[in-house]
Design an enzyme around this catalytic site. Structure first.
Site, mmCIF file in Angstrom:
data_model
loop_
_atom_site.group_PDB
_atom_site.id
_atom_site.type_symbol
_atom_site.label_atom_id
_atom_site.label_comp_id
_atom_site.label_asym_id
_atom_site.label_seq_id
_atom_site.Cartn_x
_atom_site.Cartn_y
_atom_site.Cartn_z
ATOM 1 N N ASP A 115 0.644 -1.056 -0.051
ATOM 2 C CA ASP A 115 0.104 0.012 -0.045
ATOM 3 C C ASP A 115 0.884 1.438 -0.017
ATOM 4 O O ASP A 115 0.350 2.287 0.308
ATOM 5 C CB ASP A 115 -0.760 0.180 1.302
ATOM 6 C CG ASP A 115 -0.193 -0.103 2.519
ATOM 7 O OD1 ASP A 115 1.091 -0.243 2.533
ATOM 8 O OD2 ASP A 115 -0.731 0.007 3.476
ATOM 9 N N CYS A 118 4.669 -0.155 2.913
ATOM 10 C CA CYS A 118 5.441 -1.358 3.217
ATOM 11 C C CYS A 118 6.777 -1.366 3.719
ATOM 12 O O CYS A 118 7.114 -2.320 4.700
ATOM 13 C CB CYS A 118 5.407 -2.445 1.975
ATOM 14 S SG CYS A 118 6.216 -1.464 0.553
ATOM 15 N N HIS A 315 8.277 -2.632 -3.900
ATOM 16 C CA HIS A 315 7.704 -3.409 -2.778
ATOM 17 C C HIS A 315 8.773 -3.875 -1.836
ATOM 18 O O HIS A 315 9.544 -4.487 -2.374
ATOM 19 C CB HIS A 315 6.768 -4.399 -3.051
ATOM 20 C CG HIS A 315 5.928 -4.961 -2.092
ATOM 21 N ND1 HIS A 315 4.900 -4.380 -1.200
ATOM 22 C CD2 HIS A 315 6.251 -6.368 -1.397
ATOM 23 C CE1 HIS A 315 4.494 -5.204 -0.173
ATOM 24 N NE2 HIS A 315 5.320 -6.281 -0.275
#
Length: 324
Positions: A115, A118, A315
């Site tokens: 989101d 992370c 990510h």
């Protein structure tokens, strides 16, 4: 957002980001227009006006990713490295070979929600978990002192105490529980806390404010990083922080990691899993993922990282070294 509450039964995949597969998302257009016109394939004509723009396609991709992220917990369960490899077994072979090499050093990993928060969420969860596992009271006391020292710095930096005091109390309460004799603070309780909307997001917000304050306090050091990050960089460090550090959901990069590790004096190793290099043949040794240690200047020479994170494009997840 996750709603927090009870931890679901182990074994259920609550965190798998199906969009993070190493490839590009595919967006399918509708068969025809809303006006009742025949599809271009049927008429032999191409209607430019019916085609989505690049901006619309990107917006739809982002919406799909956001919706999928909502289905995962903020912090997942530990999984074997083989589960990570399985994601790419029929796709990116560079990733497969690099993960295979990582299996010699790391036993498991833990997913975090994709989101935009992370990095900060994975960073603080992994750190608190390390305190829980080691029962390192000296480190607990050091961290508590450092965090408390940021109260005056944040106020001096222009942040109102009312904005961050609850978040600071929540974070320090987690650490305080670990210092109590015969503490019953468990992995399950830490996981429940960091899956809770209020606790988890307030702690992430606090880390963002501390990072912003650190960047602005050391403007001369960080501004060259900012200049190199954008074709049209923000005119000031303050503006950069307002746009790219303080808002929830803004992705983190090298600058954020340097700032927060220096601010809290916590050494971190980031393992970068990307498509660089060429895969070796069946008898080759495979590719190595690039590792980078962020060790604060205040740490003694030879200090080992307390937190290990896995970076895939856009990510961060948590890694667990073999043997602790």
């Amino acid at each position: 957002m996750a709603t927090g509450g009870d931890v679901v039964a182990d074994g259920q995949d609550q965190t798998r980001p199906t969009w993070d597969s190493g490839g590009d998302a595919v967006v399918e257009a509708g068969a025809g227009s809303e006006t009742g016109n025949a599809p271009a394939a049927a008429t032999g004509e191409t209607s430019v006006s019916d085609r989505p723009t690049d901006e619309e396609i990107l917006a739809q991709q982002n919406q799909i990713r956001a919706e999928q992220a909502q289905k995962s917990e903020y912090v997942g369960f530990e999984e074997p490295m083989s589960a990570l490899k399985e994601e790419y077994i029929n796709g990116n072979q560079n990733f497969v070979q690099k993960i295979g090499k990582l299996e010699s050093s790391y036993s498991t990993f833990r997913r975090t929600r994709g989101d935009g928060n992370c990095f900060f969420r994975g960073f603080i969860y992994a750190y608190l978990e390390s305190l829980l596992l080691t029962h390192d009271l000296a480190e607990c006391n050091r961290f508590t002192s450092v965090v408390q020292s940021w109260k005056a710095r944040l106020v001096e930096g222009g942040f109102q105490e009312l904005v961050f005091e609850d978040a600071m109390d929540l974070l320090l309460e987690q650490v305080k529980e670990l210092t109590k004799p015969n503490t019953n603070f468990t992995h399950e309780r830490l996981l429940v806390n960091m899956r809770d909307d209020t606790v988890s997001n307030l702690v992430v917000m606090l880390l963002r404010l501390i990072t912003s304050c650190e960047v602005q306090r050391r403007e001369d050091f960080f501004f060259p990083f900012i200049l190199g990050m954008y074709d049209e960089p923000p005119a000031t460090v303050e503006l950069f922080c307002q746009r790219h550090v303080e808002p929830m959901g803004e992705e983190s990069d090298h600058l954020h990691i340097v700032a927060v590790t220096e601010a809290l004096q916590i050494p971190v190793r980031v393992v970068y899993l990307d498509s660089s290099g060429m895969p070796t043949g069946g008898g080759g040794s495979g590719l190595d993922a690039t590792c980078h240690d962020f060790v604060p200047d205040s740490c003694a020479s030879g200090t080992r990282p307390r937190v290990h994170l896995l970076y895939r494009p856009g990510h961060y997840d948590i890694l667990y070294p073999k043997g602790g």
